[in-house]
Design a protein around this motif. Structure first.
Motif, mmCIF file in Angstrom:
data_model
loop_
_atom_site.group_PDB
_atom_site.id
_atom_site.type_symbol
_atom_site.label_atom_id
_atom_site.label_comp_id
_atom_site.label_asym_id
_atom_site.label_seq_id
_atom_site.Cartn_x
_atom_site.Cartn_y
_atom_site.Cartn_z
ATOM 1 N N LEU A 133 -34.954 -33.758 -18.835
ATOM 2 C CA LEU A 133 -34.265 -32.968 -19.740
ATOM 3 C C LEU A 133 -33.667 -33.704 -20.890
ATOM 4 O O LEU A 133 -33.217 -34.739 -20.673
ATOM 5 C CB LEU A 133 -33.203 -32.080 -18.760
ATOM 6 C CG LEU A 133 -33.504 -31.442 -17.702
ATOM 7 C CD1 LEU A 133 -32.437 -30.886 -16.657
ATOM 8 C CD2 LEU A 133 -34.379 -30.177 -18.168
ATOM 9 N N SER A 134 -33.710 -33.064 -22.059
ATOM 10 C CA SER A 134 -32.941 -33.739 -23.308
ATOM 11 C C SER A 134 -31.412 -33.217 -23.309
ATOM 12 O O SER A 134 -31.029 -31.859 -23.382
ATOM 13 C CB SER A 134 -33.715 -33.676 -24.510
ATOM 14 O OG SER A 134 -33.613 -32.087 -24.889
ATOM 15 N N THR A 150 -21.097 -31.251 -19.646
ATOM 16 C CA THR A 150 -20.796 -30.232 -18.525
ATOM 17 C C THR A 150 -21.323 -28.967 -18.852
ATOM 18 O O THR A 150 -22.288 -28.286 -17.790
ATOM 19 C CB THR A 150 -19.131 -29.910 -18.658
ATOM 20 O OG1 THR A 150 -18.476 -31.297 -18.445
ATOM 21 C CG2 THR A 150 -18.856 -29.096 -17.322
ATOM 22 N N ILE A 151 -21.589 -28.424 -20.207
ATOM 23 C CA ILE A 151 -22.215 -27.234 -20.144
ATOM 24 C C ILE A 151 -23.678 -27.268 -19.891
ATOM 25 O O ILE A 151 -24.445 -26.236 -19.352
ATOM 26 C CB ILE A 151 -21.855 -26.478 -21.298
ATOM 27 C CG1 ILE A 151 -22.479 -25.306 -21.765
ATOM 28 C CG2 ILE A 151 -22.215 -27.347 -22.513
ATOM 29 C CD1 ILE A 151 -22.077 -24.182 -20.878
ATOM 30 N N GLU A 152 -24.505 -28.378 -20.571
ATOM 31 C CA GLU A 152 -25.728 -28.519 -20.130
ATOM 32 C C GLU A 152 -26.023 -28.636 -18.601
ATOM 33 O O GLU A 152 -27.023 -28.183 -18.406
ATOM 34 C CB GLU A 152 -26.131 -29.876 -21.017
ATOM 35 C CG GLU A 152 -26.138 -29.781 -22.373
ATOM 36 C CD GLU A 152 -26.551 -31.012 -23.381
ATOM 37 O OE1 GLU A 152 -27.481 -31.063 -24.204
ATOM 38 O OE2 GLU A 152 -26.092 -32.051 -22.877
ATOM 39 N N SER A 153 -25.269 -29.463 -18.131
ATOM 40 C CA SER A 153 -25.484 -29.951 -16.746
ATOM 41 C C SER A 153 -25.514 -28.430 -15.752
ATOM 42 O O SER A 153 -26.420 -27.980 -15.002
ATOM 43 C CB SER A 153 -24.409 -30.684 -15.933
ATOM 44 O OG SER A 153 -24.405 -31.718 -16.717
ATOM 45 N N ILE A 154 -24.563 -27.497 -15.990
ATOM 46 C CA ILE A 154 -24.462 -26.249 -15.560
ATOM 47 C C ILE A 154 -25.602 -25.247 -15.613
ATOM 48 O O ILE A 154 -26.317 -24.694 -14.833
ATOM 49 C CB ILE A 154 -23.091 -25.673 -15.641
ATOM 50 C CG1 ILE A 154 -22.000 -26.400 -15.324
ATOM 51 C CG2 ILE A 154 -22.975 -24.278 -15.272
ATOM 52 C CD1 ILE A 154 -20.565 -25.816 -15.345
ATOM 53 N N VAL A 155 -25.927 -25.137 -17.254
ATOM 54 C CA VAL A 155 -26.960 -24.394 -17.578
ATOM 55 C C VAL A 155 -28.428 -24.732 -16.978
ATOM 56 O O VAL A 155 -29.358 -23.938 -16.371
ATOM 57 C CB VAL A 155 -27.048 -24.277 -19.138
ATOM 58 C CG1 VAL A 155 -28.543 -23.861 -19.752
ATOM 59 C CG2 VAL A 155 -25.917 -23.565 -19.687
ATOM 60 N N TYR A 156 -28.613 -26.087 -16.865
ATOM 61 C CA TYR A 156 -29.865 -26.559 -16.250
ATOM 62 C C TYR A 156 -30.020 -26.565 -14.962
ATOM 63 O O TYR A 156 -30.938 -25.920 -14.532
ATOM 64 C CB TYR A 156 -29.816 -28.051 -16.705
ATOM 65 C CG TYR A 156 -30.091 -28.430 -18.276
ATOM 66 C CD1 TYR A 156 -30.582 -27.415 -19.187
ATOM 67 C CD2 TYR A 156 -29.677 -29.739 -18.724
ATOM 68 C CE1 TYR A 156 -30.866 -27.989 -20.350
ATOM 69 C CE2 TYR A 156 -29.793 -30.254 -20.118
ATOM 70 C CZ TYR A 156 -30.654 -29.409 -21.138
ATOM 71 O OH TYR A 156 -30.734 -29.545 -22.248
ATOM 72 N N ALA A 157 -28.739 -26.601 -14.111
ATOM 73 C CA ALA A 157 -28.981 -26.670 -12.922
ATOM 74 C C ALA A 157 -28.954 -24.881 -12.572
ATOM 75 O O ALA A 157 -29.973 -24.682 -11.625
ATOM 76 C CB ALA A 157 -27.697 -26.963 -12.106
ATOM 77 N N LEU A 158 -28.248 -24.022 -13.163
ATOM 78 C CA LEU A 158 -28.553 -22.620 -12.913
ATOM 79 C C LEU A 158 -30.017 -22.111 -13.302
ATOM 80 O O LEU A 158 -30.453 -21.427 -12.652
ATOM 81 C CB LEU A 158 -27.240 -21.747 -13.707
ATOM 82 C CG LEU A 158 -26.123 -21.979 -13.243
ATOM 83 C CD1 LEU A 158 -25.087 -21.101 -14.157
ATOM 84 C CD2 LEU A 158 -25.785 -21.531 -11.596
#
Length: 192
Positions: A133-134, A150-158
């Motif tokens: 992921l980038s 933090t926002i990228e991590s959560i979006v990618y995980a969801l």
């Protein structure tokens, strides 16, 4: 003279990203462990998460070993820690059945410190994101591949764990990056 700031995103009014925030009804609840230095940081993406996701609970502090409300939440749900460590398993596509994800909201150095300080996290199931992921975090640089805001991590995980697409939650984040970059460029041009 203090600048006028937006009371929602806490950014200066000319850099406010609230018009880009979209609200999402996420199924997996997010537990955000927010470091005190992130609370008022101008590029804190945890704030974007709080504005974007309806199922999010934020705990502010650094040491949560004695936080009884957090521990009750963990004990009564199927919880995993989303954190980047090479030895953690990569999050499985819609195969992991977690009701809650814990995410540490801090700069990368402080997030690592918080992980080691909060020993109860060591006993939870731990997942990390794929390395392919980038990150689009321009105003703060990641120390290594696989480190995301933090926002990228959560979006990618969801996006991996739930049916649905949360990518639009990144619009405010991308706008924050772009507007800050333009602002800094404009400031630099004025000085020259």
């Amino acid at each position: 003279m203090p600048r006028n700031t937006c009371q929602e995103c806490m950014r200066p009014l000319n850099l406010c990203y609230c018009h880009k925030v979209q609200s999402f009804q996420n199924k997996i609840n997010i537990i955000l462990l927010q470091h005190p230095l992130e609370i008022d940081h101008p590029f804190n993406t945890g704030r974007i998460c709080e504005l974007s996701f309806t199922n999010i609970t934020t705990f502010k502090g650094e040491d949560f070993n004695e936080d009884s409300s957090l521990h009750k939440l963990i004990e009564s749900n199927k919880v995993a820690l989303l954190f980047h460590r090479p030895e953690f398993s990569v999050i499985a596509e819609k195969g992991d059945d977690y009701s809650h994800l814990i995410v540490i909201d801090a700069n990368w150095k402080k997030a690592k410190k918080m992980y080691f300080l909060n020993t109860f996290l060591h006993y939870l199931p731990k997942v990390s994101l794929p390395l392919n992921l980038s990150s689009k975090y321009i105003v703060r640089k990641a120390p290594k591949e696989g480190h995301y805001s933090t926002i990228e991590s959560i979006v990618y995980a969801l996006n991996i764990l739930e049916e649905g697409d949360y990518s639009k939650a990144l619009d405010a984040f991308e706008y924050m990056n772009e507007s800050q970059t333009k602002f800094l460029y404009k400031q630099k041009s004025v000085k020259e």
